[in-house]
Motif scaffolding. Structure first.
Motif, PDB file in Angstrom:
ATOM      1  N   TYR A 120      -6.352  -9.804   0.344  1.00 17.65           N
ATOM      2  CA  TYR A 120      -5.446  -8.727  -0.043  1.00 17.65           C
ATOM      3  C   TYR A 120      -4.298  -9.269  -0.881  1.00 17.65           C
ATOM      4  CZ  TYR A 120      -2.196  -4.786   0.774  1.00 17.65           C
ATOM      5  OH  TYR A 120      -1.329  -3.733   0.641  1.00 17.65           O
ATOM      6  N   ASN A 121      -4.042  -8.592  -1.988  1.00 12.95           N
ATOM      7  CA  ASN A 121      -2.880  -8.906  -2.810  1.00 12.95           C
ATOM      8  C   ASN A 121      -1.860  -7.784  -2.638  1.00 12.95           C
ATOM      9  OD1 ASN A 121      -0.949  -9.511  -4.703  1.00 12.95           O
ATOM     10  ND2 ASN A 121      -2.300  -9.391  -6.480  1.00 12.95           N
ATOM     11  N   PRO A 122      -0.805  -7.997  -1.855  1.00  9.79           N
ATOM     12  CA  PRO A 122       0.182  -6.927  -1.641  1.00  9.79           C
ATOM     13  C   PRO A 122       1.085  -6.683  -2.844  1.00  9.79           C
ATOM     14  CG  PRO A 122       0.890  -8.938  -0.541  1.00  9.79           C
ATOM     15  CD  PRO A 122      -0.477  -9.227  -1.103  1.00  9.79           C
ATOM     16  N   LYS A 123       0.956  -7.528  -3.876  1.00  8.68           N
ATOM     17  CA  LYS A 123       1.877  -7.441  -5.002  1.00  8.68           C
ATOM     18  C   LYS A 123       1.238  -6.944  -6.293  1.00  8.68           C
ATOM     19  CE  LYS A 123       4.825 -11.169  -3.260  1.00  8.68           C
ATOM     20  NZ  LYS A 123       5.433 -12.487  -3.574  1.00  8.68           N
ATOM     21  N   GLY A 124      -0.056  -6.634  -6.276  1.00  6.59           N
ATOM     22  CA  GLY A 124      -0.662  -6.194  -7.519  1.00  6.59           C
ATOM     23  C   GLY A 124      -2.081  -5.710  -7.345  1.00  6.59           C
ATOM     24  N   ALA A 125      -2.573  -4.947  -8.333  1.00  6.91           N
ATOM     25  CA  ALA A 125      -3.928  -4.398  -8.297  1.00  6.91           C
ATOM     26  C   ALA A 125      -4.928  -5.337  -8.951  1.00  6.91           C
ATOM     27  CB  ALA A 125      -3.953  -3.040  -9.001  1.00  6.91           C
ATOM     28  N   VAL A 126      -4.541  -6.606  -9.091  1.00  6.36           N
ATOM     29  CA  VAL A 126      -5.433  -7.626  -9.627  1.00  6.36           C
ATOM     30  C   VAL A 126      -5.517  -8.761  -8.617  1.00  6.36           C
ATOM     31  CG1 VAL A 126      -4.952  -7.057 -12.022  1.00  6.36           C
ATOM     32  CG2 VAL A 126      -3.523  -8.734 -10.863  1.00  6.36           C
ATOM     33  N   TRP A 127      -6.504  -9.654  -8.799  1.00  3.59           N
ATOM     34  CA  TRP A 127      -6.674 -10.739  -7.854  1.00  3.59           C
ATOM     35  C   TRP A 127      -5.526 -11.746  -7.997  1.00  3.59           C
ATOM     36  CZ3 TRP A 127      -7.235 -15.919  -7.096  1.00  3.59           C
ATOM     37  CH2 TRP A 127      -7.809 -16.318  -5.890  1.00  3.59           C
ATOM     38  N   GLY A 128      -4.996 -12.206  -6.848  1.00  3.47           N
ATOM     39  CA  GLY A 128      -3.910 -13.179  -6.848  1.00  3.47           C
ATOM     40  C   GLY A 128      -2.987 -12.921  -5.670  1.00  3.47           C
TER      41      GLY A 128
ATOM     42  N   ASP B  10      -7.123  -0.306 -16.173  1.00  2.70           N
ATOM     43  CA  ASP B  10      -7.289   0.941 -15.413  1.00  2.70           C
ATOM     44  C   ASP B  10      -6.878   0.745 -13.962  1.00  2.70           C
ATOM     45  OD1 ASP B  10      -8.142   2.448 -17.534  1.00  2.70           O
ATOM     46  OD2 ASP B  10     -10.277   2.189 -17.114  1.00  2.70           O
ATOM     47  N   ASP B  11      -7.229  -0.423 -13.382  1.00  4.29           N
ATOM     48  CA  ASP B  11      -6.838  -0.709 -12.000  1.00  4.29           C
ATOM     49  C   ASP B  11      -5.320  -0.717 -11.858  1.00  4.29           C
ATOM     50  OD1 ASP B  11      -9.475  -0.944 -11.265  1.00  4.29           O
ATOM     51  OD2 ASP B  11      -9.509  -3.137 -11.370  1.00  4.29           O
ATOM     52  N   VAL B  12      -4.664  -1.381 -12.792  1.00  2.00           N
ATOM     53  CA  VAL B  12      -3.201  -1.449 -12.750  1.00  2.00           C
ATOM     54  C   VAL B  12      -2.605  -0.050 -12.903  1.00  2.00           C
ATOM     55  CG1 VAL B  12      -1.158  -2.311 -13.946  1.00  2.00           C
ATOM     56  CG2 VAL B  12      -3.110  -3.826 -13.567  1.00  2.00           C
ATOM     57  N   ARG B  13      -3.187   0.753 -13.768  1.00  2.00           N
ATOM     58  CA  ARG B  13      -2.671   2.099 -14.027  1.00  2.00           C
ATOM     59  C   ARG B  13      -2.809   2.988 -12.788  1.00  2.00           C
ATOM     60  NH1 ARG B  13      -5.813   3.185 -17.933  1.00  2.00           N
ATOM     61  NH2 ARG B  13      -4.540   2.068 -19.456  1.00  2.00           N
ATOM     62  N   LYS B  14      -3.934   2.891 -12.087  1.00  2.00           N
ATOM     63  CA  LYS B  14      -4.117   3.747 -10.904  1.00  2.00           C
ATOM     64  C   LYS B  14      -3.428   3.179  -9.670  1.00  2.00           C
ATOM     65  CE  LYS B  14      -8.622   1.858  -9.515  1.00  2.00           C
ATOM     66  NZ  LYS B  14     -10.079   2.000  -9.623  1.00  2.00           N
ATOM     67  N   GLY B  15      -3.086   1.877  -9.700  1.00  2.00           N
ATOM     68  CA  GLY B  15      -2.270   1.304  -8.638  1.00  2.00           C
ATOM     69  C   GLY B  15      -3.017   0.662  -7.497  1.00  2.00           C
TER      70      GLY B  15
END
Length: 432
Positions: free
Chosen positions: A24-32, A285-290
Motif C-alpha cells: 500500500y502506498n498511502p501517499k500516491g496512486a502510483v507504486w512507491g 488516469d490513476d492519479v486523476r481518479k485518486g
C-alpha cells in the motif's frame, strides 16, 4: 489523498478474526512508499482498516518492505516472513511477530533487529530478484519455505529449511524451476485433496494429496499455476504432464489478476484465494481518479475431479450481499441477436445462465494444429466476432447502449475426433 493498493500479503485466520495485509502506498496512486496495510474482519465482508503493520524502519528494509506470507507456529503464534530491500538494493528475507498476542487485532508488529535478515541472497543468487517468501510448511523436523527468483531467464523457486524459523539454510536444489519464464514473483505452494472441496493446512502431505505451485510471471503480469506431485524424499515438486510451466499454462483468472496468495481457513476447512486486480488505466488516469488497484473477491479453491486443474467459487459469505434477483426465461437467440437484461443497477452481478442448443451437427472441427494447453491463445485467435458453426454465444458485460463498448464473455464449441471441446473465453480488447 491518492492511494495505491497492490499485492495481497499474509492473509490468515487467527483467534476468530481474519487478517488481511497488502502492499500500500498511502501517499500516491502510483507504486512507491510501500507499507503493509492491515485490515481485520470476522466475516471477510465487513472490514476494519488498522494502522500499517509493517513499514521500512531498519537497515534490512530501509528501501522497501515488500511482499510476504504468514505462518501459524506451534503454540498458536503467528509469524510473518517478508522481503526487505537494504541500502545496497539487495532483497533480503526478514521476519516480524506480533508485539502483543493478547491484542485481538494484532495491531503492532516488531522486527527483531538482532536477528534480521534471516535469509541473505548467497553467491549465485540474483540479489535484485529474490523476493516474496511463501507460507512455510513443516516436514520431517524442519520448516520449509520458498523464495521467488530468476537465473538469467529461468524462473526459480528457491527452497529453504529451518528448525527454529530463524536460521534458514538454502537447499542444494530449488523446489522447482523452468526455463524461458523470467522472474517468478509471489510464489505460492500448497496441498489439495484428490477429491472434495475441503481445504488443507499447508503442511499436509500424503497419498490423497496433490500439490499446486503458483507463480506470478513478471514478464506477463499474470498468475499461472501447475498441479503436480511433491516428492518429499527429494524436496522437489514435479508438475503433472497435463500441466505446463510458463505463459502457456493455466491461469487462475483470465482478467487482470496478479500477485495472488492463498491461506488455509481452519474455521471452515477451506483454502481461500486472494488476488490483486491490477490497473489497465494509464498512470495519469490513476492519479486523476485518486486511486489504483483493488483486491478481488476472495474465493475458495479445490481440485477438479479430473485432477488437471483447480475449481474456484466466491466464498459463501458473499451471499449476504445479494440484491434483487432478476430472471429471464426461454429467450430464443438467432445469429447476431442481442437481448438486454434489464433491472440490474449494481456495479457487480452474479449471472447463472443456461444455454440450450438443439443440435451440434454444425459445430466446427477442432484443428489438430491448435493447442488446448494454451486456451488463451485460441480464444484470442478466434475472438468473439469470428463466426463459428454454432456461436460464439455468451454475455456482453459492461456494454454501452449502442454496443460501442463491451466486454464479451463467451463460449465456442469444437468437435474433435472423439468428443466436443467447449472453450470459455473473455476478451478485454478494444473493438472497432
Amino acid at each position: 489523498m491518492d492511494k495505491s493498493s497492490t499485492d495481497p500479503n499474509a492473509p490468515m485466520y487467527y483467534n476468530g478474526i481474519y487478517h488481511f495485509f497488502y502492499q500500500y502506498n498511502p501517499k500516491g496512486a502510483v507504486w512507491g512508499n510501500i507499507v503493509w496495510a492491515h485490515s481485520v474482519s470476522k466475516d471477510m465482508i465487513n472490514w476494519k482498516a488498522l494502522e500499517p503493520a509493517i513499514y521500512p524502519s531498519h537497515r534490512f528494509d530501509r528501501k522497501g518492505a515488500w511482499s510476504g506470507s504468514a505462518t501459524i507456529l506451534p503454540g498458536n503464534k503467528p509469524i510473518i516472513l517478508y522481503t526487505g530491500v537494504d541500502p545496497s538494493d539487495r532483497q533480503v528475507q526478514n521476519y516480524a511477530v506480533p508485539a502483543n498476542l493478547s491484542d485481538p487485532y494484532l495491531r503492532k508488529w516488531i522486527k527483531p533487529a538482532g536477528l534480521n535478515p534471516v535469509v541473505d541472497p548467497e553467491a549465485g543468487v540474483n540479489a535484485s530478484a529474490f523476493r516474496d517468501p511463501t507460507t512455510a510448511w513443516w516436514l520431517s523436523g524442519h520448516w520449509r519455505m520458498v523464495v521467488g527468483s530468476k537465473r538469467n531467464h529461468r524462473g526459480m523457486a528457491y527452497l529453504y529449511r529451518s528448525r527454529d524459523f530463524i536460521h534458514w539454510i538454502k537447499a542444494k536444489h530449488p523446489l522447482h524451476s523452468a526455463p524461458h519464464t523470467g522472474m517468478w514473483e509471489c510464489p505460492d505452494f500448497y496441498p489439495v485433496l484428490l477429491s472434495g472441496k475441503q481445504g488443507l493446512d499447508t503442511s499436509v502431505v500424503g497419498k490423497q494429496v496433490k500439490h499446486v505451485l503458483k507463480v506470478s510471471l513478471d514478464v506477463t503480469r499474470y498468475d499461472y499455476y501447475t498441479v503436480g506431485t511433491y516428492l518429499t524424499n527429494e524436496d522437489r515438486y514435479v508438475p503433472d504432464n497435463t500441466s505446463v510451466d510458463g505463459w502457456a499454462g493455466i491461469r487462475y483468472d483470465y482478467g487482470n489478476f496478479y500477485a495472488s496468495k492463498t491461506f488455509f481457513d481452519p474455521a471452515k476447512k477451506r483454502r481461500i484465494l486472494w488476488g490483486w486486480v491490477n490497473e489497465s488505466d494509464t498512470t495519469s488516469d490513476d492519479v486523476r481518479k485518486g486511486w489504483a488497484g483493488i483486491q478481488a473477491i476472495p474465493r475458495i479453491v479445490w481440485l477438479d475431479p479430473s485432477q488437471r486443474q483447480l475449481m474456484q467459487w466466491p466464498i459463501q459469505e458473499l451471499e449476504t450481499l445479494r440484491g434483487t434477483n432478476v430472471k429471464m426465461n426461454h429467450q430464443m437467440l438467432k445469429t447476431g441477436d442481442h437481448i438486454e437484461v434489464k433491472g440490474i443497477s449494481a456495479a457487480q452481478a452474479d449471472v447463472d445462465v443456461t444455454f440450450y442448443i438443439p443440435s451440434l451437427d454444425k459445430v466446427e472441427a477442432f484443428n489438430l494444429g491448435w493447442s488446448l494447453t494454451d486456451a488463451q491463445l485460441l480464444c484470442t485467435k478466434k475472438g468473439s466476432k469470428v463466426q463459428g458453426g454454432i456461436g460464439p454465444f455468451g454475455l456482453l458485460a459492461l456494454a454501452s447502449e449502442n454496443l460501442e463498448e463491451y466486454t464479451p464473455v463467451f463460449f465456442r464449441i469444437f468437435k474433435s475426433s472423439q468428443k466436443h471441446i467447449v472453450l470459455l473465453c473473455s476478451d478485454a480488447r478494444r473493438f472497432d
